[in-house]
Design a protein around this motif. Sequence first.
Motif, PDB file in Angstrom:
ATOM      1  N   GLN A 105      79.628  59.005 102.650  1.00  0.00           N
ATOM      2  CA  GLN A 105      79.706  57.648 103.617  1.00  0.00           C
ATOM      3  C   GLN A 105      78.883  56.847 102.870  1.00  0.00           C
ATOM      4  O   GLN A 105      77.997  55.911 103.525  1.00  0.00           O
ATOM      5  CB  GLN A 105      79.893  57.770 105.066  1.00  0.00           C
ATOM      6  N   TRP A 106      79.010  56.247 101.560  1.00  0.00           N
ATOM      7  CA  TRP A 106      78.105  55.393 100.858  1.00  0.00           C
ATOM      8  C   TRP A 106      78.988  54.122 100.958  1.00  0.00           C
ATOM      9  O   TRP A 106      79.931  53.767 101.668  1.00  0.00           O
ATOM     10  CB  TRP A 106      77.807  55.853  99.569  1.00  0.00           C
ATOM     11  N   ASP A 107      78.513  53.237  99.666  1.00  0.00           N
ATOM     12  CA  ASP A 107      79.070  51.816  99.696  1.00  0.00           C
ATOM     13  C   ASP A 107      80.649  52.123  99.498  1.00  0.00           C
ATOM     14  O   ASP A 107      81.141  52.619  98.580  1.00  0.00           O
ATOM     15  CB  ASP A 107      78.294  51.280  98.326  1.00  0.00           C
ATOM     16  N   PRO A 108      81.526  51.410 100.313  1.00  0.00           N
ATOM     17  CA  PRO A 108      82.836  51.535 100.249  1.00  0.00           C
ATOM     18  C   PRO A 108      83.549  50.911  98.850  1.00  0.00           C
ATOM     19  O   PRO A 108      84.559  51.322  98.695  1.00  0.00           O
ATOM     20  CB  PRO A 108      83.256  50.453 101.751  1.00  0.00           C
ATOM     21  N   LYS A 109      82.831  50.154  98.147  1.00  0.00           N
ATOM     22  CA  LYS A 109      83.142  49.777  96.785  1.00  0.00           C
ATOM     23  C   LYS A 109      83.168  50.937  95.734  1.00  0.00           C
ATOM     24  O   LYS A 109      84.020  50.785  94.614  1.00  0.00           O
ATOM     25  CB  LYS A 109      82.041  48.771  96.347  1.00  0.00           C
ATOM     26  N   PHE A 110      82.562  52.197  96.190  1.00  0.00           N
ATOM     27  CA  PHE A 110      82.635  53.039  95.232  1.00  0.00           C
ATOM     28  C   PHE A 110      83.999  53.935  95.025  1.00  0.00           C
ATOM     29  O   PHE A 110      85.089  53.882  96.062  1.00  0.00           O
ATOM     30  CB  PHE A 110      81.997  54.310  95.567  1.00  0.00           C
ATOM     31  N   ILE A 111      84.602  53.888  93.805  1.00  0.00           N
ATOM     32  CA  ILE A 111      85.864  54.296  93.262  1.00  0.00           C
ATOM     33  C   ILE A 111      85.673  55.891  93.111  1.00  0.00           C
ATOM     34  O   ILE A 111      85.179  56.343  91.938  1.00  0.00           O
ATOM     35  CB  ILE A 111      86.517  53.620  92.426  1.00  0.00           C
ATOM     36  N   VAL A 125      82.220  65.902  91.286  1.00  0.00           N
ATOM     37  CA  VAL A 125      83.209  64.730  91.651  1.00  0.00           C
ATOM     38  C   VAL A 125      82.917  63.633  91.020  1.00  0.00           C
ATOM     39  O   VAL A 125      81.526  63.209  90.673  1.00  0.00           O
ATOM     40  CB  VAL A 125      82.912  64.451  93.155  1.00  0.00           C
ATOM     41  N   LYS A 126      83.768  62.795  90.264  1.00  0.00           N
ATOM     42  CA  LYS A 126      83.360  61.682  89.266  1.00  0.00           C
ATOM     43  C   LYS A 126      83.810  60.412  90.323  1.00  0.00           C
ATOM     44  O   LYS A 126      84.721  60.389  91.100  1.00  0.00           O
ATOM     45  CB  LYS A 126      84.097  61.750  88.090  1.00  0.00           C
ATOM     46  N   MET A 127      82.737  59.501  90.131  1.00  0.00           N
ATOM     47  CA  MET A 127      83.004  58.334  90.969  1.00  0.00           C
ATOM     48  C   MET A 127      82.127  57.116  90.102  1.00  0.00           C
ATOM     49  O   MET A 127      81.605  57.298  89.259  1.00  0.00           O
ATOM     50  CB  MET A 127      82.516  58.397  92.318  1.00  0.00           C
ATOM     51  N   ARG A 128      82.668  55.900  90.366  1.00  0.00           N
ATOM     52  CA  ARG A 128      82.355  54.717  89.623  1.00  0.00           C
ATOM     53  C   ARG A 128      82.421  53.414  90.491  1.00  0.00           C
ATOM     54  O   ARG A 128      82.944  53.407  91.556  1.00  0.00           O
ATOM     55  CB  ARG A 128      83.309  54.473  88.486  1.00  0.00           C
ATOM     56  N   CYS A 129      81.605  52.479  90.064  1.00  0.00           N
ATOM     57  CA  CYS A 129      81.682  51.159  90.899  1.00  0.00           C
ATOM     58  C   CYS A 129      82.685  50.269  90.272  1.00  0.00           C
ATOM     59  O   CYS A 129      83.274  50.487  89.083  1.00  0.00           O
ATOM     60  CB  CYS A 129      80.248  50.490  90.576  1.00  0.00           C
ATOM     61  N   PRO A 130      83.269  49.390  90.928  1.00  0.00           N
ATOM     62  CA  PRO A 130      84.252  48.371  90.291  1.00  0.00           C
ATOM     63  C   PRO A 130      83.539  47.755  89.040  1.00  0.00           C
ATOM     64  O   PRO A 130      82.192  47.742  88.871  1.00  0.00           O
ATOM     65  CB  PRO A 130      84.334  47.090  91.306  1.00  0.00           C
ATOM     66  N   GLU A 131      84.268  46.948  88.255  1.00  0.00           N
ATOM     67  CA  GLU A 131      84.123  46.253  87.007  1.00  0.00           C
ATOM     68  C   GLU A 131      82.823  45.300  87.576  1.00  0.00           C
ATOM     69  O   GLU A 131      83.164  44.625  88.373  1.00  0.00           O
ATOM     70  CB  GLU A 131      85.197  45.828  86.444  1.00  0.00           C
ATOM     71  N   GLY A 132      81.808  45.101  86.606  1.00  0.00           N
ATOM     72  CA  GLY A 132      80.869  44.365  86.853  1.00  0.00           C
ATOM     73  C   GLY A 132      79.706  44.539  87.823  1.00  0.00           C
ATOM     74  O   GLY A 132      78.835  43.849  88.041  1.00  0.00           O
ATOM     75  N   CYS A 176      76.573  50.038  95.090  1.00  0.00           N
ATOM     76  CA  CYS A 176      77.057  49.274  94.007  1.00  0.00           C
ATOM     77  C   CYS A 176      76.727  48.072  93.960  1.00  0.00           C
ATOM     78  O   CYS A 176      76.584  47.110  94.985  1.00  0.00           O
ATOM     79  CB  CYS A 176      78.690  49.171  94.006  1.00  0.00           C
ATOM     80  N   VAL A 177      75.782  47.600  93.095  1.00  0.00           N
ATOM     81  CA  VAL A 177      75.138  46.204  92.955  1.00  0.00           C
ATOM     82  C   VAL A 177      75.658  45.407  92.011  1.00  0.00           C
ATOM     83  O   VAL A 177      76.054  45.659  90.564  1.00  0.00           O
ATOM     84  CB  VAL A 177      73.683  46.490  92.558  1.00  0.00           C
ATOM     85  N   ASP A 178      75.863  43.930  92.477  1.00  0.00           N
ATOM     86  CA  ASP A 178      76.459  42.926  91.296  1.00  0.00           C
ATOM     87  C   ASP A 178      75.705  42.760  90.303  1.00  0.00           C
ATOM     88  O   ASP A 178      74.405  42.299  90.802  1.00  0.00           O
ATOM     89  CB  ASP A 178      76.833  41.556  92.326  1.00  0.00           C
ATOM     90  N   VAL A 179      75.699  42.967  89.282  1.00  0.00           N
ATOM     91  CA  VAL A 179      74.770  42.934  88.111  1.00  0.00           C
ATOM     92  C   VAL A 179      74.491  41.370  87.862  1.00  0.00           C
ATOM     93  O   VAL A 179      73.479  40.784  87.857  1.00  0.00           O
ATOM     94  CB  VAL A 179      75.152  43.494  86.792  1.00  0.00           C
ATOM     95  N   LEU A 180      75.571  40.499  87.947  1.00  0.00           N
ATOM     96  CA  LEU A 180      75.454  39.155  87.896  1.00  0.00           C
ATOM     97  C   LEU A 180      76.396  38.252  88.651  1.00  0.00           C
ATOM     98  O   LEU A 180      77.270  38.750  88.995  1.00  0.00           O
ATOM     99  CB  LEU A 180      76.011  39.025  86.285  1.00  0.00           C
TER     100      LEU A 180
END
Length: 297
Positions: A105-111, A125-132, A176-180
């Motif tokens: 139950q981490w950041d819901p933005k994880f895919i 298990v492979k997971m990623r953050c949204p683009e950017g 997941c952190v917004d880089v910019l």
Amino acid sequence: MALQGLALAFLLVLAPVLLAWEPKDSGPKNHGEPKEAGRCEVPSDWDPRLQFTPEQSSYALNDSVQLSCAGEYVPSVPHIRCVSRGMQALWNGTATCKEKCQKPQWDPKFIFDQDQDTFNPNEVVKMRCPEGHWPPPMEIKCMKLDPEEGSMIPQSSWFVRNSTGLWHRVKGSLTCVDVLQVVPETLEISSTSIKLNWTCRLPDTCQHIRATCRLEEPSSPPCEAEEVKGEELLRGWKGTFSCPPLQPFTVYTVTISLPPSTILYTRLLRTKETGMLTRDVKVPFAWQLSLIICSLQ
């Protein structure tokens, strides 16, 4: 004389018994080769939640059995085989049922590549953050740990693989952190320019980010617009980006990216048309006429 008669009588009684007894033939010698060791029984002392496929009361030598568990459990090994060990038929290992791991139950933005609510222990298990967003795609797995002191219940925890291939336990949660970031209120659009203020939340990551303006929609006379050329290398952790001189009432794509292919920000924007028809701006009459026609269209 009486003693000899007694001995003779004893031999006459014992003779039929001796004649009836013959040593049993043990069969041909196997010269060291193992005998067939019978069948493997379903172990009565194993985890009762284990399920055998195919379901039988016993299995012949070299039979392979698929294992499963009831409920939210998974077998410690996927299958076992009946093998010969000396003079016995034995299973080539032991098995038990382990509880599955709940999706973190981490950041819901994880895919997650595997779209499911539970995972098997030690399943990668492979997971990623949204683009950017940051961090980049990663691999995690749930591992069972020894019970804590004073407890008999095994613990489970998620581990993440770092860039060197080592697994590290995740303490707390990941996000997941917004880089910019681009503040919408700072966006300035005129008839010939687009300007925005940007801030990088991870300065070390933003050392090579680039910004571009591109003509988005194909155009045709009299609304034809020229492609914008060039890009700007953004430096530091915040600043202002301005597109090169643009044409009015035209759609452009503003993109800020991190090479080779990470998109940090992208948006479709249309330049305004009002400023081009004022007396303060010298615009060729032909362009003004084309602009009026394009606006009507």
